[in-house]
Design a protein around this motif. Sequence first.
Motif, short mmCIF file in Angstrom:
data_model
loop_
_atom_site.label_atom_id
_atom_site.label_comp_id
_atom_site.label_asym_id
_atom_site.label_seq_id
_atom_site.Cartn_x
_atom_site.Cartn_y
_atom_site.Cartn_z
N SER A 24 -30.39 7.38 -3.25
CA SER A 24 -30.49 5.75 -2.27
C SER A 24 -29.48 6.04 -2.06
CB SER A 24 -30.78 5.13 -3.21
OG SER A 24 -29.57 5.36 -4.06
N GLU A 25 -28.88 4.72 -0.85
CA GLU A 25 -27.18 4.37 -0.35
C GLU A 25 -25.96 4.75 -1.79
OE1 GLU A 25 -26.19 2.16 2.77
OE2 GLU A 25 -28.01 2.54 3.32
N ASP A 26 -26.51 3.80 -2.54
CA ASP A 26 -25.95 4.02 -4.11
C ASP A 26 -25.47 5.45 -4.81
OD1 ASP A 26 -25.14 1.61 -4.02
OD2 ASP A 26 -26.51 -0.11 -5.44
N GLU A 27 -26.82 5.84 -4.71
CA GLU A 27 -26.11 7.36 -5.01
C GLU A 27 -25.58 8.13 -4.51
OE1 GLU A 27 -30.64 7.88 -7.71
OE2 GLU A 27 -31.03 8.00 -5.47
N LEU A 28 -25.52 7.72 -3.32
CA LEU A 28 -25.02 8.31 -2.44
C LEU A 28 -22.97 8.32 -2.55
CD1 LEU A 28 -27.02 8.70 1.11
CD2 LEU A 28 -26.41 10.63 -0.19
N LEU A 29 -23.56 7.37 -2.88
CA LEU A 29 -21.53 7.07 -3.05
C LEU A 29 -20.99 7.75 -4.19
CD1 LEU A 29 -21.77 2.83 -2.10
CD2 LEU A 29 -20.39 5.35 -1.14
N LYS A 30 -22.52 7.58 -5.70
CA LYS A 30 -21.70 7.98 -6.93
C LYS A 30 -21.55 9.45 -6.37
CE LYS A 30 -23.65 4.31 -9.46
NZ LYS A 30 -25.03 3.92 -10.73
N LEU A 31 -22.44 10.06 -5.96
CA LEU A 31 -22.51 11.72 -6.01
C LEU A 31 -21.60 12.32 -4.82
CD1 LEU A 31 -23.95 14.17 -5.96
CD2 LEU A 31 -25.22 13.79 -4.07
N GLN A 32 -20.71 10.91 -3.65
CA GLN A 32 -19.88 11.65 -3.45
C GLN A 32 -18.62 12.10 -4.46
OE1 GLN A 32 -19.85 9.24 -0.08
NE2 GLN A 32 -21.49 10.90 1.51
N GLU A 33 -18.88 10.30 -5.04
CA GLU A 33 -17.36 10.90 -6.00
C GLU A 33 -16.89 11.40 -6.85
OE1 GLU A 33 -17.13 7.47 -8.97
OE2 GLU A 33 -16.86 6.55 -6.36
N ALA A 34 -18.77 12.11 -7.19
CA ALA A 34 -17.93 13.10 -8.82
C ALA A 34 -18.17 14.33 -7.82
CB ALA A 34 -20.13 13.11 -8.91
N LEU A 35 -19.27 14.58 -6.39
CA LEU A 35 -18.36 15.81 -6.13
C LEU A 35 -17.15 15.86 -5.80
CD1 LEU A 35 -21.44 16.02 -3.79
CD2 LEU A 35 -21.08 18.20 -4.94
N ASN A 36 -16.14 14.93 -5.25
CA ASN A 36 -15.06 14.92 -5.18
C ASN A 36 -14.34 14.93 -6.42
OD1 ASN A 36 -15.19 13.82 -2.32
ND2 ASN A 36 -14.86 11.84 -3.19
N SER A 37 -14.59 14.63 -7.27
CA SER A 37 -14.22 14.41 -8.35
C SER A 37 -13.71 16.54 -9.39
CB SER A 37 -14.32 13.49 -9.05
OG SER A 37 -14.04 14.52 -10.79
N PHE A 38 -14.95 16.61 -9.27
CA PHE A 38 -15.93 18.28 -9.43
C PHE A 38 -14.67 18.96 -8.16
CE2 PHE A 38 -18.03 21.77 -8.76
CZ PHE A 38 -17.68 22.56 -10.33
N LEU A 39 -14.94 19.05 -6.94
CA LEU A 39 -14.15 19.93 -6.91
C LEU A 39 -12.82 19.50 -6.19
CD1 LEU A 39 -16.69 20.12 -3.78
CD2 LEU A 39 -16.59 21.64 -5.43
N ASN A 40 -12.23 19.01 -7.03
CA ASN A 40 -10.62 18.79 -6.92
C ASN A 40 -10.31 19.62 -7.41
OD1 ASN A 40 -8.45 17.08 -4.59
ND2 ASN A 40 -8.58 16.01 -6.74
N ASP A 41 -11.12 19.62 -9.14
CA ASP A 41 -10.65 20.28 -10.02
C ASP A 41 -10.75 21.81 -10.56
OD1 ASP A 41 -9.06 17.83 -11.00
OD2 ASP A 41 -10.43 17.32 -12.06
N TRP A 42 -11.85 22.02 -9.64
CA TRP A 42 -12.55 23.35 -9.84
C TRP A 42 -11.86 24.41 -9.46
CZ3 TRP A 42 -16.60 26.01 -6.02
CH2 TRP A 42 -17.01 26.73 -6.32
#
Length: 161
Positions: A24-42
């Motif tokens: 969903s649109e809400d999920e996409l926002l949360k997913l992008q946030e989670a991916l940003n955080s994970f990949l920034n620290d990977w």
Amino acid sequence: MLVPFQDLPANSRLWIYQSDRKFSEDELLKLQEALNSFLNDWTAHGASLNAGFEIKYDRFIVIGLDQSASAASGCSIDSQVRFIQQIEKEFEVVLLDKMNVTYIQNDRVHFKPLADFKKMAKEGAVGKKTIVFNNLVNTKEEYLEFWEVPAIESWHSRFFK
């Protein structure tokens, strides 16, 4: 370190995770946030990894890694899988089951278990020209050229013989 997906070189390593449903649109926002955080620290053995992502058709998570600076290690790949498992739990989706096929029919993206797709091919409900998503591509270049292809041009071709 997070980098824009479009800036990753063509030979970047790729992982594609297909969801059993659209986010969903809400999920996409949360997913992008989670991916940003994970990949920034990977990292791999303490070294930052230059990685980016994109989400296609609101259901595919595509992670790319520029290995020219630092390559993924077993531990870093394991951490990526754990991250994806967390996403599966949080969003109640299936991302790691490779025994599914996603394809385009009537301008819509469809998701089926592999056995159902095989049966559909046998019955003629999908054909050799049906566009499928070949999630076995390994690099960004392969992804851009060979990810969305007619079934006959991918590993799916074995169902049409």
